[in-house]
Scaffold this active site. Structure first.
Site, PDB file in Angstrom:
ATOM      1  N   THR A 150     -12.899  74.712 -64.314  1.00  0.00           N
ATOM      2  CA  THR A 150     -13.046  75.342 -63.033  1.00  0.00           C
ATOM      3  C   THR A 150     -14.535  76.310 -62.839  1.00  0.00           C
ATOM      4  OG1 THR A 150     -10.526  75.862 -62.773  1.00  0.00           O
ATOM      5  CG2 THR A 150     -11.964  77.345 -61.497  1.00  0.00           C
ATOM      6  N   LYS A 209      -9.826  74.531 -55.782  1.00  0.00           N
ATOM      7  CA  LYS A 209      -9.276  75.296 -56.846  1.00  0.00           C
ATOM      8  C   LYS A 209      -9.357  76.825 -56.550  1.00  0.00           C
ATOM      9  CE  LYS A 209      -7.723  76.422 -60.875  1.00  0.00           C
ATOM     10  NZ  LYS A 209      -8.133  75.864 -62.075  1.00  0.00           N
ATOM     11  N   LYS A 265     -12.772  85.229 -64.345  1.00  0.00           N
ATOM     12  CA  LYS A 265     -14.051  84.378 -63.938  1.00  0.00           C
ATOM     13  C   LYS A 265     -13.751  83.650 -62.547  1.00  0.00           C
ATOM     14  CE  LYS A 265     -14.039  80.212 -65.753  1.00  0.00           C
ATOM     15  NZ  LYS A 265     -13.409  78.928 -65.172  1.00  0.00           N
TER      16      LYS A 265
END
Length: 288
Positions: A96, A171, A239
């Site tokens: 990701t 995502k 993150k």
């Protein structure tokens, strides 16, 4: 069968690499800590000492590393993938990462005759172990179709979302939906306990109704059992939320729910929980 190089053997990467090995693909592996690869090597994978060595020999290179700066290093750094892969190689980043970086990899790869996909996943350690990941793909359709048989060894819900970067954008949608849902799951379980109910029985009722979600079915039982081991690290979730908020700001889209979730998880990380699973958010409620 194409020789696959797999870079990054963490909580999810190792299970993913194992599926490819079991499917009969010749598998080259590299990760920063060789000890993490030992069991795969015993099962038939071949160790490569550097990213460059792996990239030179593989027909397909899959990366599953930690952060965007790791992705940038492994693709663009000295001795990186794009510097060493042969023309015609397929590269699939399943980390990701940022849509911007995905587009940069695509463009740089195209100039060298290398085919690139961004293909982040959802499903955590369970999905990786069972080969049932959701895979969100960005890139050219012909490249996607060429790589689909490989992706089908790793997941069951595989959708090409559009051009380069579209997988990463999708995502972000996934992580946004999870972030505030996790707050709801934790608060529902905390409420059940405070009300004197058996929270496992409560789950039987609500997990199959309108409140149902993957997190409620899979992570709430872990919370209630005191299992806070990482299926997905808090530090990696922070993150992801940071990326999503930065992208949303770029699009002038306020996301107050996501901002709250990020703040709550950052407080957990500061309390020493950065290497716990995302379900450790529940600790915020049981400590009260």
């Amino acid at each position: 069968m194409k020789t696959i190089g797999f870079i990054g053997l963490g909580v999810m990467g190792k299970s993913m690499a194992r599926h490819l090995l079991k499917a009969g693909y010749p598998l080259l592996v590299y990760t920063r800590t060789k000890e993490k690869a030992e069991d795969l090597l015993q099962e038939g994978a071949v160790w490569k000492e550097t990213v460059a060595d792996l990239a030179r020999e593989a027909d397909v290179v899959i990366t599953m590393v930690g952060y965007p700066h790791d992705v940038e290093q492994v693709y663009f750094g000295e001795g990186g993938i794009l510097e060493n892969a042969r023309p015609g190689t397929y590269v699939i980043d399943m980390t990701t990462s940022t849509p911007t970086l995905a587009k940069s990899i695509y463009e740089a790869a195209k100039q060298k005759g290398i085919h690139a996909l961004d293909a982040p996943v959802s499903g955590g350690d369970i999905g990786a172990r069972e080969g049932t990941l959701t895979i969100m793909v960005g890139g050219d359709e012909d490249v996607f179709l060429a790589c689909k048989p490989i992706l089908e060894r790793l997941g069951t819900n595989i959708v090409r979302q559009g051009g380069a970067g579209a997988g990463q954008h999708t995502k972000m949608c996934n992580q946004i939906a999870i972030a505030t849902n996790m707050i709801g799951v934790c608060e529902a379980m905390a409420y059940a306990k405070r009300a004197g109910l058996d929270p496992f029985k409560v789950l039987e009722s609500i997990a199959k109704g309108a409140a149902g979600s993957w997190s409620l079915s899979n992570l709430a039982p872990r919370m209630l059992s005191g299992d806070f081991a990482p299926g997905f690290y808090i530090k990696h979730f922070i993150k992801d939320m940071k990326i999503a908020l930065e992208e949303a700001e770029r699009m002038n889209l306020p996301l107050p729910g996501l901002a709250l979730a990020k703040q709550m998880y950052e407080e957990l990380a500061q309390a020493g929980e950065e290497n716990s699973g995302t379900q450790a958010l529940y600790k915020r409620y049981i400590r009260q």
